[in-house]
Design a protein around this motif. Structure first.
Motif, mmCIF file in Angstrom:
data_model
loop_
_atom_site.group_PDB
_atom_site.id
_atom_site.type_symbol
_atom_site.label_atom_id
_atom_site.label_comp_id
_atom_site.label_asym_id
_atom_site.label_seq_id
_atom_site.Cartn_x
_atom_site.Cartn_y
_atom_site.Cartn_z
ATOM 1 N N GLY A 95 0.830 -1.209 0.000
ATOM 2 C CA GLY A 95 0.000 0.000 0.000
ATOM 3 C C GLY A 95 0.861 1.255 0.000
ATOM 4 O O GLY A 95 2.025 1.222 0.398
ATOM 5 N N ARG A 161 0.383 -5.113 -4.595
ATOM 6 C CA ARG A 161 0.405 -6.104 -3.515
ATOM 7 C C ARG A 161 0.590 -7.485 -4.124
ATOM 8 O O ARG A 161 0.292 -7.703 -5.284
ATOM 9 C CB ARG A 161 -0.913 -6.079 -2.751
ATOM 10 C CG ARG A 161 -1.114 -4.862 -1.882
ATOM 11 C CD ARG A 161 -2.230 -5.121 -0.893
ATOM 12 N NE ARG A 161 -2.499 -3.967 -0.063
ATOM 13 C CZ ARG A 161 -1.784 -3.623 1.001
ATOM 14 N NH1 ARG A 161 -0.754 -4.347 1.373
ATOM 15 N NH2 ARG A 161 -2.115 -2.564 1.709
ATOM 16 N N ILE A 216 2.222 3.109 7.101
ATOM 17 C CA ILE A 216 1.629 4.157 7.946
ATOM 18 C C ILE A 216 1.148 3.553 9.259
ATOM 19 O O ILE A 216 0.940 4.260 10.231
ATOM 20 C CB ILE A 216 0.458 4.894 7.260
ATOM 21 C CG1 ILE A 216 -0.687 3.932 6.927
ATOM 22 C CG2 ILE A 216 0.917 5.658 6.052
ATOM 23 C CD1 ILE A 216 -2.001 4.651 6.662
ATOM 24 N N ASP A 217 0.947 2.225 9.282
ATOM 25 C CA ASP A 217 0.392 1.595 10.490
ATOM 26 C C ASP A 217 1.425 1.464 11.614
ATOM 27 O O ASP A 217 1.064 1.133 12.742
ATOM 28 C CB ASP A 217 -0.169 0.211 10.144
ATOM 29 C CG ASP A 217 -1.408 0.294 9.274
ATOM 30 O OD1 ASP A 217 -1.932 1.416 9.109
ATOM 31 O OD2 ASP A 217 -1.842 -0.741 8.751
ATOM 32 N N MET A 260 -7.358 4.435 9.536
ATOM 33 C CA MET A 260 -6.617 3.235 9.116
ATOM 34 C C MET A 260 -5.820 2.670 10.277
ATOM 35 O O MET A 260 -5.456 3.396 11.207
ATOM 36 C CB MET A 260 -5.690 3.570 7.952
ATOM 37 C CG MET A 260 -6.409 3.592 6.626
ATOM 38 S SD MET A 260 -5.237 3.690 5.262
ATOM 39 C CE MET A 260 -6.321 3.293 3.896
ATOM 40 N N GLY A 261 -5.529 1.418 10.190
ATOM 41 C CA GLY A 261 -4.810 0.706 11.251
ATOM 42 C C GLY A 261 -5.393 -0.689 11.291
ATOM 43 O O GLY A 261 -6.284 -0.990 12.077
ATOM 44 N N ARG A 262 -4.912 -1.521 10.354
ATOM 45 C CA ARG A 262 -5.542 -2.826 10.152
ATOM 46 C C ARG A 262 -5.473 -3.686 11.404
ATOM 47 O O ARG A 262 -6.492 -4.143 11.905
ATOM 48 C CB ARG A 262 -4.877 -3.536 8.980
ATOM 49 C CG ARG A 262 -5.630 -4.738 8.501
ATOM 50 C CD ARG A 262 -4.828 -5.582 7.552
ATOM 51 N NE ARG A 262 -4.488 -4.921 6.316
ATOM 52 C CZ ARG A 262 -3.252 -4.542 5.989
ATOM 53 N NH1 ARG A 262 -2.252 -4.763 6.803
ATOM 54 N NH2 ARG A 262 -3.015 -3.958 4.842
ATOM 55 N N GLU A 316 -9.557 0.902 12.191
ATOM 56 C CA GLU A 316 -10.370 0.032 11.326
ATOM 57 C C GLU A 316 -10.384 -1.433 11.773
ATOM 58 O O GLU A 316 -11.344 -2.152 11.506
ATOM 59 C CB GLU A 316 -9.899 0.129 9.874
ATOM 60 C CG GLU A 316 -8.476 -0.352 9.646
ATOM 61 C CD GLU A 316 -8.087 -0.347 8.170
ATOM 62 O OE1 GLU A 316 -6.947 0.017 7.889
ATOM 63 O OE2 GLU A 316 -8.911 -0.705 7.337
ATOM 64 N N ASP A 331 -6.523 -9.915 1.498
ATOM 65 C CA ASP A 331 -6.123 -9.177 0.297
ATOM 66 C C ASP A 331 -4.953 -9.907 -0.370
ATOM 67 O O ASP A 331 -4.513 -10.966 0.106
ATOM 68 C CB ASP A 331 -5.792 -7.709 0.629
ATOM 69 C CG ASP A 331 -4.539 -7.553 1.485
ATOM 70 O OD1 ASP A 331 -3.806 -8.550 1.674
ATOM 71 O OD2 ASP A 331 -4.294 -6.444 1.975
ATOM 72 N N TYR A 369 -8.122 6.868 2.576
ATOM 73 C CA TYR A 369 -6.813 7.031 1.928
ATOM 74 C C TYR A 369 -6.266 8.452 2.026
ATOM 75 O O TYR A 369 -5.101 8.681 1.713
ATOM 76 C CB TYR A 369 -6.916 6.637 0.449
ATOM 77 C CG TYR A 369 -7.238 5.177 0.262
ATOM 78 C CD1 TYR A 369 -6.263 4.205 0.434
ATOM 79 C CD2 TYR A 369 -8.526 4.769 -0.067
ATOM 80 C CE1 TYR A 369 -6.564 2.860 0.273
ATOM 81 C CE2 TYR A 369 -8.836 3.428 -0.228
ATOM 82 C CZ TYR A 369 -7.850 2.476 -0.045
ATOM 83 O OH TYR A 369 -8.141 1.145 -0.194
ATOM 84 N N ARG A 372 -3.007 8.764 3.814
ATOM 85 C CA ARG A 372 -1.749 8.135 3.377
ATOM 86 C C ARG A 372 -1.316 8.521 1.962
ATOM 87 O O ARG A 372 -0.233 8.134 1.523
ATOM 88 C CB ARG A 372 -1.808 6.617 3.525
ATOM 89 C CG ARG A 372 -2.671 5.909 2.530
ATOM 90 C CD ARG A 372 -2.442 4.399 2.574
ATOM 91 N NE ARG A 372 -2.810 3.840 1.305
ATOM 92 C CZ ARG A 372 -3.039 2.555 1.080
ATOM 93 N NH1 ARG A 372 -2.919 1.680 2.058
ATOM 94 N NH2 ARG A 372 -3.358 2.137 -0.107
HETATM 95 O O1 F6P Z 1 -0.727 0.327 4.815
HETATM 96 C C1 F6P Z 1 -1.576 -0.357 5.696
HETATM 97 C C2 F6P Z 1 -2.959 0.120 5.474
HETATM 98 O O2 F6P Z 1 -2.907 1.487 5.585
HETATM 99 C C3 F6P Z 1 -4.014 -0.438 6.411
HETATM 100 O O3 F6P Z 1 -4.256 0.328 7.551
HETATM 101 C C4 F6P Z 1 -5.204 -0.537 5.511
HETATM 102 O O4 F6P Z 1 -6.083 -1.532 5.898
HETATM 103 C C5 F6P Z 1 -4.595 -0.890 4.210
HETATM 104 O O5 F6P Z 1 -3.366 -0.217 4.167
HETATM 105 C C6 F6P Z 1 -5.442 -0.604 3.028
HETATM 106 O O6 F6P Z 1 -4.691 -0.575 1.851
HETATM 107 P P1 F6P Z 1 -5.180 -1.075 0.419
HETATM 108 O O7 F6P Z 1 -6.614 -0.686 0.272
HETATM 109 O O8 F6P Z 1 -4.276 -0.405 -0.537
HETATM 110 O O9 F6P Z 1 -5.008 -2.555 0.399
#
Ligand code: F6P
Length: 448
Positions: A95, A161, A216-217, A260-262, A316, A331, A369, A372
């Motif tokens: 990402g 990715r 960014i996380d 954000m913050g998976r 998130e 993903d 987004y 980031r």
């Molecule tokens: O870079 C990590 C992150 O910012 C997560 O917090 C978020 O879930 C993810 O990227 C989303 O990225 P993308 O939609 O590009 O897969």
């Protein structure tokens, strides 16, 4: 000692950095007439303690061994690669993140001007660019091409990715004649870089693989912070300020912000601390309950009754166990895709207040987004510059299978195998979470 990056599980061998071979070429990096005795020069024996807590240092001294320590980054007086014959390549994976272009720029400038490297390739669209079946051609990079790229967010090279066949990528690197590959990416991408490094070692190849951790996380282990994180939470700060303004501007207003913050809640915590406006923060590391006398809904009801407005921040990845349809899909990088906690909370909170016949005006903000895709902050730009500089010093010295990072405020070399062991999380017993609890006034656990 920052949160759960437990150094107790690390043995000194885990911290060894692989060198491709003896260094016999005097570095051109001294052409700048920098004092020969200057403290910027480092030998591999210059190290800092992994854990600087005195208890851990005393523990080692008691049994007469060195505590686990990390190699310092910086120029070496002799280098492995001859700059005139060296080809370097840069790839950006995963990402987007503020500062990627700064790192690309720093690597190109440092390799070109400090070392005199003239063959610099930009690999397009992440690891796809190392798989010829995608047809992405490498770009020849020059200082002129990258001079202004840091003014923009995103990646000048494009990113993607997903895993690619390591043998195919290694063949491609050999075919392109790449001596040093720089991988700018998160933990998944660094695992890919580690696989390329291991494949190159199996082939007895002289190719170095150097990582620059990006997310960014802030969820990569054994570093003070990752680049882009500071810029991202500074952008999130504005979302929280807006949520507070909106909440105060309405009768019984609730500003609800999803950030954000998976799997790690660092952005949510920092945005809350920086604004001082959040009344509760929800993060993946700390479970919470909605219902019950001490649950989130009752807590919000009390807050609205006493102050007439409230601000709630959710990362998130928080509260996924509460969402019935929370799926198990992943993903392309293998990360679990989360259900939308922001919309779920919004619906549940509105339904609760309706059922209690209490007026509530919810202002929902999901900057997504926006946090980031921005250019890096000046602080992150300096950080990226230094990561790029040190990545080039390390590569030219023939180091491989390692990332550059900052630890205890020093730039260091860390093995890829160490930083990809797991994900860095907010420690629910540590000082960051405590500062959030003290700043918001929420209980350390809401309703559980
Ligand atoms: O870079 C990590 C992150 O910012 C997560 O917090 C978020 O879930 C993810 O990227 C989303 O990225 P993308 O939609 O590009 O897969």
């Amino acid at each position: 000692m920052p949160d759960m990056q437990s150094s107790s599980i690390v043995s000194p061998d885990d911290l060894n950095i692989t060198n491709l071979g003896p260094r016999e070429i005097p570095t051109p990096a001294c052409k700048m007439d920098f004092p020969a005795e200057g403290s910027c020069w480092h030998a591999d024996g210059d190290r800092i303690a992994l854990n600087d807590h005195m208890d851990s240092i005393r523990e080692a001294m008691k049994i007469d061994i060195d505590p686990p320590s990390i190699e310092l980054a910086g120029p070496r007086r002799e280098i492995f690669f001859n700059p005139a014959d060296t080809c370097i390549a840069i790839v950006t994976c995963g990402g987007l993140c503020p500062g990627i272009n700064d790192v690309i720029r720093a690597i190109v400038m440092q390799a070109y001007y400090t070392y005199g490297v003239r063959q610099i390739l930009g690999i397009q669209y992440g690891y796809e660019g190392l798989d010829p079946s995608f047809g992405h051609k490498p770009i020849e990079l020059t200082p002129d091409m990258v001079m202004n790229i840091a003014s923009f967010g995103g990646s000048f090279l494009g990113s993607s990715r997903g895993k690619r066949d390591v043998k195919v990528m290694a063949n491609r690197l050999e075919a392109l004649g790449v001596d040093i590959l720089y991988v700018i990416g998160g933990d998944g991408s660094q695992r890919g870089a580690l696989a390329i490094h291991e494949e190159m070692q199996r082939r007895n190849s002289r190719t170095a693989v150097i990582g620059v951790p990006k997310t960014i996380d802030n969820d990569i282990m054994f570093m003070d912070r990752s680049f882009g994180y500071q810029t991202a939470f500074a952008a999130a700060f504005h979302a929280v300020i807006s949520a507070h303004t909106e909440a105060k501007g309405a009768r019984n207003g609730l500003g609800l912000v999803k950030l954000m913050g998976r799997d790690s809640g660092f952005i949510a915590c920092s945005a809350a601390l920086a604004t001082g406006e959040a009344n509760a923060v929800l993060i993946p590391e700390v479970p919470f309950a909605l219902e019950g006398e001490t649950g989130l809904l009752a807590m919000l009801e009390q807050r609205i009754a006493s102050r007439g407005h409230a601000v709630l921040i959710t990362a998130e990845g928080a509260g996924q166990n509460l969402i019935p349809e929370s799926g198990q899909t992943t993903d392309a990088s293998g990360n679990k895709l989360h259900a939308d906690i922001g919309l779920f909370l919004k619906d549940r909170i509105i339904a609760h207040f309706k059922q209690r016949k209490i007026e509530l005006n919810v202002k929902y903000i999901d900057p997504s987004y926006l946090i980031r895709s921005v250019p890096a902050s000046p602080e992150d730009r300096i950080f990226c510059l230094n990561l790029g500089r040190h990545a080039v010093h390390a590569g030219m010295a023939g180091k491989t299978g390692m990332v550059v990072a900052r630890w205890h405020q020093s730039y260091v070399h860390l093995p890829m195998s160490l930083v990809t062991r797991g994900r860095r999380k907010v420690d629910p017993t540590g000082d960051l979470w405590r500062s959030v609890v003290e700043s918001t006034g929420q209980p350390a656990r809401i309703g559980v």
